[in-house]
Write a protein that holds these residues in place. Structure first.
Motif, mmCIF file in Angstrom:
data_model
loop_
_atom_site.group_PDB
_atom_site.id
_atom_site.type_symbol
_atom_site.label_atom_id
_atom_site.label_comp_id
_atom_site.label_asym_id
_atom_site.label_seq_id
_atom_site.Cartn_x
_atom_site.Cartn_y
_atom_site.Cartn_z
ATOM 1 N N LYS A 104 0.823 -1.230 0.000
ATOM 2 C CA LYS A 104 0.000 0.000 0.000
ATOM 3 C C LYS A 104 0.844 1.262 0.000
ATOM 4 O O LYS A 104 0.471 2.259 -0.612
ATOM 5 N N LEU A 124 -8.987 0.881 9.101
ATOM 6 C CA LEU A 124 -8.272 0.281 7.970
ATOM 7 C C LEU A 124 -6.974 -0.379 8.408
ATOM 8 O O LEU A 124 -6.263 -0.918 7.570
ATOM 9 N N ASN A 125 -6.647 -0.288 9.684
ATOM 10 C CA ASN A 125 -5.382 -0.870 10.150
ATOM 11 C C ASN A 125 -5.644 -1.862 11.278
ATOM 12 O O ASN A 125 -6.167 -1.489 12.334
ATOM 13 N N GLY A 126 -5.277 -3.114 11.017
ATOM 14 C CA GLY A 126 -5.553 -4.172 11.985
ATOM 15 C C GLY A 126 -4.713 -4.055 13.240
ATOM 16 O O GLY A 126 -5.200 -4.277 14.353
ATOM 17 N N SER A 127 -3.430 -3.681 13.100
ATOM 18 C CA SER A 127 -2.526 -3.668 14.260
ATOM 19 C C SER A 127 -2.946 -2.635 15.291
ATOM 20 O O SER A 127 -3.028 -2.931 16.486
ATOM 21 N N PHE A 132 0.595 -9.176 12.261
ATOM 22 C CA PHE A 132 -0.305 -8.124 11.775
ATOM 23 C C PHE A 132 0.480 -6.860 11.445
ATOM 24 O O PHE A 132 0.160 -6.147 10.503
ATOM 25 N N ALA A 133 1.487 -6.574 12.278
ATOM 26 C CA ALA A 133 2.162 -5.267 12.193
ATOM 27 C C ALA A 133 3.153 -5.224 11.023
ATOM 28 O O ALA A 133 3.656 -6.254 10.571
ATOM 29 N N GLU A 134 3.409 -4.022 10.548
ATOM 30 C CA GLU A 134 4.451 -3.807 9.536
ATOM 31 C C GLU A 134 5.815 -4.039 10.191
ATOM 32 O O GLU A 134 5.937 -3.979 11.420
ATOM 33 N N ASP A 146 1.990 1.540 11.411
ATOM 34 C CA ASP A 146 0.664 1.173 11.907
ATOM 35 C C ASP A 146 0.174 2.191 12.928
ATOM 36 O O ASP A 146 -0.906 2.749 12.792
ATOM 37 N N ASP A 185 -0.129 3.650 7.692
ATOM 38 C CA ASP A 185 -0.688 2.508 6.971
ATOM 39 C C ASP A 185 -2.160 2.793 6.603
ATOM 40 O O ASP A 185 -2.582 2.552 5.474
ATOM 41 N N LYS A 205 -3.837 3.355 2.697
ATOM 42 C CA LYS A 205 -5.057 2.659 2.242
ATOM 43 C C LYS A 205 -6.138 3.672 1.866
ATOM 44 O O LYS A 205 -6.863 3.496 0.895
ATOM 45 N N GLY A 254 -8.429 -7.707 8.575
ATOM 46 C CA GLY A 254 -7.685 -6.743 7.781
ATOM 47 C C GLY A 254 -6.197 -6.996 7.759
ATOM 48 O O GLY A 254 -5.466 -6.320 7.056
ATOM 49 N N ALA A 255 -5.725 -7.956 8.532
ATOM 50 C CA ALA A 255 -4.285 -8.218 8.581
ATOM 51 C C ALA A 255 -4.080 -9.698 8.869
ATOM 52 O O ALA A 255 -5.003 -10.405 9.272
HETATM 53 N N1 HSE Z 1 0.067 -3.810 9.169
HETATM 54 C C1 HSE Z 1 -1.164 -3.876 8.465
HETATM 55 C C2 HSE Z 1 -2.301 -3.809 9.459
HETATM 56 C C3 HSE Z 1 -1.226 -5.155 7.673
HETATM 57 O O1 HSE Z 1 -2.043 -3.971 10.649
HETATM 58 O O2 HSE Z 1 -3.441 -3.585 9.065
HETATM 59 C C4 HSE Z 1 -2.346 -5.214 6.693
HETATM 60 O O3 HSE Z 1 -2.286 -4.207 5.750
#
Ligand code: HSE
Length: 403
Positions: free
Chosen positions: A98, A151-154, A181-183, A189, A194, A198, A294-295
């Motif tokens: 993204k 939009l961010n799972g973390s 989940f995290a970048e 995040d 992030d 998106k 989402g992650a």
């Molecule tokens: N790091 C992103 C999140 C992974 O936590 O949403 C999915 O894009």
């Protein structure tokens, strides 16, 4: 229809998930022919024939059998080089990056048009939720008013653990990293970038307009404090990191990413852990809600598989809305109502409030609630990174309606 022979770039959490889901999906008629990684000797959870691995990208691009590129590398620069090379060769590409897409979208659209290859990236936004293709195809009219969500799972995972399970912020962040989940740099995040990337992609497919990431107000959750959580609990609301793009007039829209007080009547109130939730509001249908993981490895890989299948049926984004004559213009000339918690930074002096509605002062935690122009927040954005400040917005737009 020809079988799909994939050159895969990246074999981390998502890459290994792709390997698993493709292996399970007989109808895809797809196989991974070669995987390009930085370090072929790195131990990996998924066992694969070592002949599949290479650290030489030319082995993928010079293989005449490979008829699709899938790239899920972590590094946005490398991702850009891979996708550009593939598009120049007219190859179809599926990407999950993204940051790269949000920064280079106009150029990537140009490359697709010039060389005929298609770039698909539903996986880049909201993991398993098919938000891009829906915005591109189904909401292809003037009725769209707002796309807003988590939009961010973390960061959502962290907020859920802290809010609902009374865990420590640092422990929750560590767990989000362990769960994949995290970048790799989790500040993307928790500082909201992030979500921002998106949102940039979503805005292109919602309204046909590209806005540069640096032009959008972005504020994350890293400075949240117990007193903010206590304040929200007392008011019966949750704090969520929300990204939104919305029309503020027929010919104007705004967008921003920041924590928001979310009351229980809103759909996104119940979106917890690594789940994402997207509310789409339109003139004739009020609101619709999309919810999903989402992650994580398999949810994201499932979305990559969906893009692979979409290509199999010759699907491509047409960016039709870019050609519309009445595209709305981006504006930051909008008023937000915000809560600012501070300890030492003099928030009421720093922020050019239009109007202050509430103020509480104590030795340890003070707050001020008032209205402010979004453009003014952008102008002072660097000073808002002070570690003793935390900003939360109140749902200002469509506040009279549940979402
Ligand atoms: N790091 C992103 C999140 C992974 O936590 O949403 C999915 O894009």
């Amino acid at each position: 229809m020809n079988d799909i022979k994939i050159g895969l770039f990246g074999f981390g959490t998502v890459g290994q998930g792709i390997y698993k889901v493709i292996g399970r999906s007989l109808n895809a008629h797809a196989e991974i022919r070669r995987i390009c990684v930085r370090d072929v000797n790195k131990p990996r959870e998924v066992e694969i024939p070592s002949a599949l691995l290479t650290d030489d990208m030319t082995r993928i691009f010079s293989d005449p059998e490979i008829n699709m590129i899938v790239e899920v590398v972590d590094d946005a620069g490398a991702s850009c080089r891979i996708v550009t090379e593939a598009l120049r060769r007219g190859l179809p590409v599926v990407s999950g990056n993204k940051a790269m897409i949000a920064r280079h979208l106009p150029g990537l659209i140009d490359l697709q048009r010039r060389y005929g290859g298609a770039l698909l990236y539903d996986a880049s936004s909201c993991g398993s939720i098919p938000v891009i293709r829906n915005l591109e195809e189904y909401y292809d009219n003037d009725l769209l008013l707002e796309v807003k969500g988590i939009l961010n799972g973390s960061s959502n995972y962290i907020l859920s653990r802290v809010f609902d399970h009374h865990e420590e912020y640092a422990d929750a962040l560590r767990r989000a990293q362990q769960l994949g989940f995290a970048e790799s740099d989790p500040s993307f995040d928790i500082e909201g970038f992030d979500s921002l990337f998106k949102l940039i992609i979503i805005t292109m497919h919602a309204l046909g307009v590209y806005v540069r990431p640096e032009d959008v107000f972005t504020y994350g959750i890293s400075t949240i404090h117990d007193s903010d959580i206590r304040y929200a609990r007392e008011k019966g609301v949750k704090i969520k990191l929300v990204a939104q793009v919305l029309k503020v007039a027929d010919d104007k829209f705004t967008m921003f990413v920041m924590p928001e007080f979310v009351p229980p009547s809103r759909y996104i109130y119940s979106v917890d852990d690594e789940y994402n939730g997207v509310v789409i509001r339109g003139e004739c249908y009020d609101r619709q809600f999309m919810f999903g993981k989402g992650a994580g490895s398999l949810p994201t890989a499932s979305s990559i598989l969906s893009d692979i299948m979409a290509h199999r049926h010759n699907y491509r984004y047409e960016y039709k809305k870019m050609g519309y004559i009445n595209r709305p213009e981006y504006t930051t000339d909008v008023v937000l109502k915000i809560y600012v918690r501070y300890v030492e930074t003099p928030a009421a002096e720093l922020i050019p409030f239009i109007d202050i509605q509430e103020q509480y002062t104590s030795r340890t935690d003070s707050y001020v609630i008032g209205t402010v122009l979004l453009s003014d927040l952008i102008a002072i954005r660097p000073s808002l990174s002070a570690p003793d400040l935390f900003l939360v917005s109140f749902p200002t737009f469509f506040a009279d309606l549940d979402d």
